[in-house]
Design an enzyme around this catalytic site. Structure first.
Site, PDB file in Angstrom:
ATOM      1  CE1 TYR A 109      36.573  44.074  30.433  1.00 52.62           C
ATOM      2  CE2 TYR A 109      35.183  42.569  31.678  1.00 52.62           C
ATOM      3  CZ  TYR A 109      35.555  43.859  31.342  1.00 52.62           C
ATOM      4  OH  TYR A 109      34.910  44.937  31.918  1.00 52.62           O
ATOM      5  CD  GLU A 112      37.288  47.517  31.649  1.00 50.55           C
ATOM      6  OE1 GLU A 112      36.179  47.197  31.198  1.00 50.55           O
ATOM      7  OE2 GLU A 112      37.892  48.562  31.303  1.00 50.55           O
TER       8      GLU A 112
END
Length: 387
Positions: free
Chosen positions: A109, A198
């Site tokens: 991530y 993101e």
């Protein structure tokens, strides 16, 4: 402002970030011609909506061949996806993204966002890709690191970048790619006024290559005026029609699920107004800030927006006149109420510049308007009026 995944990936690609090859389709008839541009036997079909949780809702499918791709596309196009971010009404899929399938060895991530508290860019890195980052933070906080970087024209230095990617344990070749990726994200924030980027997941594939497998980007609404290339990416199909109408009148409007419509000047006062409605046992139907210098026409437009919501059973107007004159607001309310034949209870609290003149306009309007002496009195009266 939000954009679609495929648009975010185009921006990443423009700034040199590694992304999978993919094509977007707006019609099922485009599938065969578009996938001829890809070099893969397997594909990933993704619904393009402005919401997370698409995979769990059936909006992401791995397909083994073109025939299977066409079948799944028929099912997905036009489907209403309901995720934890769409609300119970869901969102209709009106475009699809077809991507070359990746053989995933490991998922990570990575995100960067504007940290308003420190006025820095915060980079968040985690070894737990493909998951809800809030859940990871709650259950295994040791698997996340956050680094806050000063805004500067020269960009990030090596030490800062090394700290951001340290948790990934990349080899030297991967570190070079990751370093360039971090620089790209930083540049996008500065040059495109992105407020959030993101990448979840960021992967290593079976060739040990780093790929941005999914991407989300948000942009600062207050800076869109200087980013016409970003504004062109806006998809009105993904926005509430009432909120679109509000933006035409330069009104800050967000639809909520309650029964009491609110019209307020100033975001802080609007929040306080919504809080006190909840204190008295009801829910606000919207957030609506008419701003500090609204015209009579703007106020009338705001009033009509509130009443276009069929869930509204009553309206509370709370105005503290500074730049906004209470008599201007009052005339806008009267004009709009007469034009649309107001049929729900209306409570008005005025204070500040020309509030006496404003109250006089309301009193002489022959409309059933309840005046309130203060915010507490206003909330109490509107809650009682809709029982």
């Amino acid at each position: 402002m939000n954009i679609h995944e495929h648009q975010a990936k185009e921006i990443l690609k423009e700034f040199g970030a590694p992304v999978s090859n993919g094509v977007v389709i707006l019609s099922l008839n485009e599938i065969k011609s578009e996938i001829s541009k890809l070099n893969s036997e397997e594909f990933v079909l993704k619904a393009q909506i402005h919401a997370g949780g698409r995979g769990k809702a059936g909006g992401v499918k791995l397909v083994k061949n073109i025939s299977e791709l066409e079948e799944e596309a028929k099912i997905m196009m036009g489907k209403v996806l309901i995720t934890h971010q769409t609300g119970p009404e869901g969102k209709e899929v009106k475009r699809l993204y077809i991507e070359e399938a990746s053989n995933i060895l490991k998922e990570f991530y990575l995100s960067c966002l504007i940290d308003r508290e420190t006025s820095k860019i915060a980079f968040i890195s985690s070894t737990e890709g493909g998951m809800d980052i809030e859940k990871v933070a709650l259950e295994t906080p040791n698997k996340i690191i956050t680094n806050k970087i000063e805004l500067k024209d020269e960009g990030l230095n090596k030490k800062e970048i090394d700290k951001i990617i340290s948790i990934f344990k990349f080899n030297n070749k991967q570190k070079k790619v990751a370093t360039n990726l971090i620089k790209s994200l930083y540049k996008i924030v500065l040059e495109k006024d992105a407020s959030l980027i993101e990448i979840n997941p960021l992967i290593i594939n079976n060739k040990n290559e780093i790929i941005c497998l999914d991407a989300k980007m948000n942009f600062d609404d207050n800076a869109i005026f200087r980013r016409p290339e970003i504004l062109r990416l806006r998809d009105l199909n993904e926005e509430d029609p009432i909120e679109i109408e509000a933006s035409k009148h330069d009104l800050a409007y967000i639809k909520l699920n309650g029964s009491i419509g609110c019209m307020v000047n100033g975001a802080g006062l609007a929040m306080a107004t919504m809080d006190i409605i909840k204190l008295y046992g009801k829910e606000p139907a919207n957030f609506l800030d008419v701003g500090g210098g609204a015209s009579k026409e703007k106020v009338a437009a705001a009033f009509k927006l509130i009443l276009s919501d069929k869930n509204v059973k009553g309206i509370l107007i709370n105005i503290f006149g500074g730049i906004m004159r209470c008599d201007v607001l009052a005339q806008g309310v009267v004009d709009a109420a007469k034009e649309i034949n107001l049929s729900v209870p209306l409570v008005v609290r005025l204070a500040g510049t020309n509030f006496k003149e404003g109250k006089e306009i309301l009193d002489k309007s022959n409309l059933k308007i309840l005046s309130a002496s203060d915010l507490n009195d206003a909330a109490k009266k509107i809650v009682e009026a809709i029982k």
